[in-house]
Design an enzyme around this catalytic site. Structure first.
Site, PDB file in Angstrom:
ATOM      1  N   LYS A   4     -38.335  20.079  31.902  1.00  0.00           N
ATOM      2  CA  LYS A   4     -37.088  20.889  32.049  1.00  0.00           C
ATOM      3  C   LYS A   4     -36.002  19.566  31.750  1.00  0.00           C
ATOM      4  O   LYS A   4     -35.986  18.660  33.246  1.00  0.00           O
ATOM      5  CB  LYS A   4     -37.284  21.652  32.788  1.00  0.00           C
ATOM      6  CG  LYS A   4     -35.492  21.875  33.284  1.00  0.00           C
ATOM      7  CD  LYS A   4     -34.702  22.154  34.516  1.00  0.00           C
ATOM      8  CE  LYS A   4     -33.945  21.229  34.838  1.00  0.00           C
ATOM      9  NZ  LYS A   4     -33.075  20.685  33.929  1.00  0.00           N
ATOM     10  N   GLU A   9     -23.062   5.204  44.917  1.00  0.00           N
ATOM     11  CA  GLU A   9     -23.568   5.488  43.454  1.00  0.00           C
ATOM     12  C   GLU A   9     -22.374   6.315  43.106  1.00  0.00           C
ATOM     13  O   GLU A   9     -22.217   7.158  43.273  1.00  0.00           O
ATOM     14  CB  GLU A   9     -24.795   5.834  43.965  1.00  0.00           C
ATOM     15  CG  GLU A   9     -25.034   6.197  41.779  1.00  0.00           C
ATOM     16  CD  GLU A   9     -26.596   6.653  41.427  1.00  0.00           C
ATOM     17  OE1 GLU A   9     -26.522   7.639  41.946  1.00  0.00           O
ATOM     18  OE2 GLU A   9     -27.282   6.368  41.032  1.00  0.00           O
ATOM     19  N   GLU A  54     -38.025   9.910  40.966  1.00  0.00           N
ATOM     20  CA  GLU A  54     -37.554   8.046  40.388  1.00  0.00           C
ATOM     21  C   GLU A  54     -35.821   8.339  40.652  1.00  0.00           C
ATOM     22  O   GLU A  54     -34.889   9.219  39.961  1.00  0.00           O
ATOM     23  CB  GLU A  54     -37.540   7.794  38.970  1.00  0.00           C
ATOM     24  CG  GLU A  54     -39.144   7.403  38.734  1.00  0.00           C
ATOM     25  CD  GLU A  54     -39.414   6.259  39.104  1.00  0.00           C
ATOM     26  OE1 GLU A  54     -38.368   4.815  39.769  1.00  0.00           O
ATOM     27  OE2 GLU A  54     -40.580   6.217  39.184  1.00  0.00           O
ATOM     28  N   CYS A  97     -28.617   4.156  36.161  1.00  0.00           N
ATOM     29  CA  CYS A  97     -29.868   4.357  37.866  1.00  0.00           C
ATOM     30  C   CYS A  97     -29.519   2.303  38.275  1.00  0.00           C
ATOM     31  O   CYS A  97     -29.074   2.586  38.998  1.00  0.00           O
ATOM     32  CB  CYS A  97     -30.669   4.849  37.563  1.00  0.00           C
ATOM     33  SG  CYS A  97     -32.021   4.472  36.044  1.00  0.00           S
TER      34      CYS A  97
END
Ligand code: NAD
Length: 511
Positions: free
Chosen positions: A190, A400, A265, A299
């Site tokens: 997905k 982040e 991750e 990331c």
């Protein structure tokens, strides 16, 4: 990209807008929900890139059942034969690289040279993993008993569920699908709702390379609708998610209930250290690329720059000069350095953190606003933003942001820099600029992160080395390299006794 729910007023999908379907059992099929969503170009939201299936649980169940059936045959195809199909997929990707890169820039905004790199990463991953088809080594060891043979073999797991983010919409699916397939697993993937087209392009290529029907299936839609049905399905034996730490926490807990292999991750807040003895020009070039490449939406983006006081002012002044010169715009223009935010919500997050940084008292030296005017009015553009004199405890230095906003933090020296670098929730990438080999090796040892670069920014991973991070960046697994094969296989130890008598391990002890 924006979905129909996010669509700005006045945008209409034309009669010619292509409708893309799910790919299940080798067929392009409509969602059983009967619902669709629009994928808009974030550089110009008047362009509808395509209409995609807004799938539901029933589509997920269909895809997983199909993958379960396909596993019966695929697991028996010799791994070197499976590998040949991956090799062929890489060759097809080379031929389609430009077309797929352009599609990717249109759907998520990354500049064209970077989307070419994204496709190239999938190509590299295919070639690398194809080689593994003739290895998949396991140990053969002497038995403690006579006339007995002992070895361990790798076995595939079965159906793997893969959930991917939008920032590397072909590379990340390739890191998951290639190793899963070479090991004999089948898959349902997905993609993020912002980037279904690039992952569809990838899955189509796998099909064209000869991967049989049902082995790889793709279901498009929203995480909130189909994420949980994928993760909790009893036929799924492994779940691999790349995404935010918040979603990782949900997926990890759900997968644990049925003892699935689970690879997470997740996010990062990656430090670059610049010491007084660094090659400053090189460090500046690296900082600009690490912080503003992919609009800061990696990331591994360089989101904190920790600078020793002797070069602090010079570095900051020059970084601001260079950041102001970056050309922001539509990534299809070869001269553009930085594209838009992927969607309105990411742009709002960027602007929210800019406000937080100002309120916290950090010194904003450039950027700090949405770009407006010719070429910007229909997209989600934020100016490259540099904050200096940032305290390591400020939210802009801890959380982040995932946008073109970099925090610059002064430090006293190596020890202090490493302390600041490690004092964070995440542990994905890290880097140091120094000419002193002793300091470089100390940093390699002491930076608590999954990746450390010496004299390079925090981005630039290669597919054949482990990729992943410590602490809230993941749960200890690694993609890339042999670690990915470890994740998608399970060990089986095999003992062959050819003595023709009962031999009891640990009890019968031959002289
Ligand atoms: P996200 O977490 O919002 O979404 C990731 C995927 O999870 C999407 O496909 C989404 O639809 C799905 N999802 C959402 N809710 C879900 C749920 N409840 N259950 C199951 N699936 C669900 O992340 P994003 O915005 O697409 O990507 C950005 C994030 O990804 C950043 O945090 C970034 O650091 C991270 N990322 C990590 C790596 C890495 O390798 N460590 C690489 C790229 C991106």
């Amino acid at each position: 990209m924006a979905t129909m729910e996010q669509k700005p007023a006045g945008v209409q999908a034309g009669a010619k807008t292509k409708v893309f379907k799910n790919f299940i059992g080798g067929e392009w099929v409509e969602s059983r929900t009967g619902r669709t969503f629009e994928n808009l170009n974030p550089a110009d939201t008047r362009e509808v890139v395509g209409i995609f299936q807004k799938s539901g649980k029933e589509d997920v169940d269909h895809a997983i059942e199909t993958a379960k059936q396909a596993f019966k045959k695929w697991r028996l195809v010799p791994a070197p034969r499976r590998a040949e199909m991956l090799y062929k997929a890489s060759e097809l990707l080379i031929a389609r690289k430009e077309e797929y890169a352009r599609d990717m820039t249109r759907e998520m905004g990354k500049v064209i040279k970077e989307t070419r790199g994204d496709v190239q990463e999938a190509i590299d991953c295919g070639y690398y993993t194809a080689g593994e088809g003739r290895r998949l080594f396991g140990p053969t060891v002497p038995s403690e008993l006579p006339n007995k043979f002992a070895m361990a073999i790798r076995q595939p797991l079965g159906v793997c569920a893969m959930i991917t983010p939008w920032n590397f919409p072909m590379a990340i699916p390739s890191w998951k699908l290639f190793p899963a397939l070479v090991a004999g697993n089948t898959a349902v993937i997905k993609p993020a709702q912002d980037t279904p087209l690039s992952t569809l392009n990838f899955v189509k290529t796998l099909h064209d390379a000869g991967i049989p029907a049902g082995v790889v299936n793709i279901v498009t839609g929203f995480g909130s609708d189909i994420g949980t049905p994928m993760v909790e399905h009893p036929a799924v034996r492994a779940v691999s998610l790349t995404g935010s730490t918040a979603v990782g926490r949900i997926v990890g807990q759900e997968a644990a209930k049925t003892f699935k292999h689970c690879s997470l991750e997740l996010g990062g807040k990656n430090p670059m250290i610049v010491l007084d003895d660094a090659n400053l020009d090189l460090a500046l070039e690296g900082a600009l690329w690490g912080a503003f490449g992919t609009t800061g939406q990696r990331c591994t983006a360089t989101s904190r720059i920790i600078i020793q006081k002797g070069v602090y002012k010079k570095f900051v002044d020059e970084l601001v000069v260079r950041a102001k010169k970056l050309k922001v715009g539509n990534g299809l223009d070869e001269s553009v350095d930085m594209g838009p935010a992927v969607n309105s919500s990411q742009m709002e997050t960027d602007l929210k953190y800019i406000k937080i940084g100002e309120d916290e008292g950090a010194k904003m030296l450039c950027g700090g606003h949405r770009l407006e005017g010719e070429g910007y009015n229909h997209g989600w553009f934020v100016a490259p933003t540099v904050f200096a004199d940032v305290d390591p405890k400020m939210r802009i230095a801890q959380e982040e942001i995932f946008g073109p906003v970099v925090s610059i933090i002064p430090c006293d020296g190596l020890e202090n820099a490493i302390e600041i670098a490690n004092d964070i929730e995440y542990g994905l990438s890290s880097s140091i600029y120094t000419k002193d080999v002793n300091k470089a090796f100390t940093a390699m040892r002491d930076l608590y992160a999954g990746i450390t670069y010496i004299n390079a920014p925090t981005i630039g991973a290669e597919v054949h080395l482990p990729f992943g991070g410590t602490k809230a960046t993941g749960n200890g697994h690694r993609e890339g390299g042999i670690g990915a094969i470890d994740f998608y296989t399970e060990w089986k130890s095999v003992y062959v006794d050819y003595s023709d008598k009962l031999q009891r391990a640990q009890i019968d002890r031959p002289e």
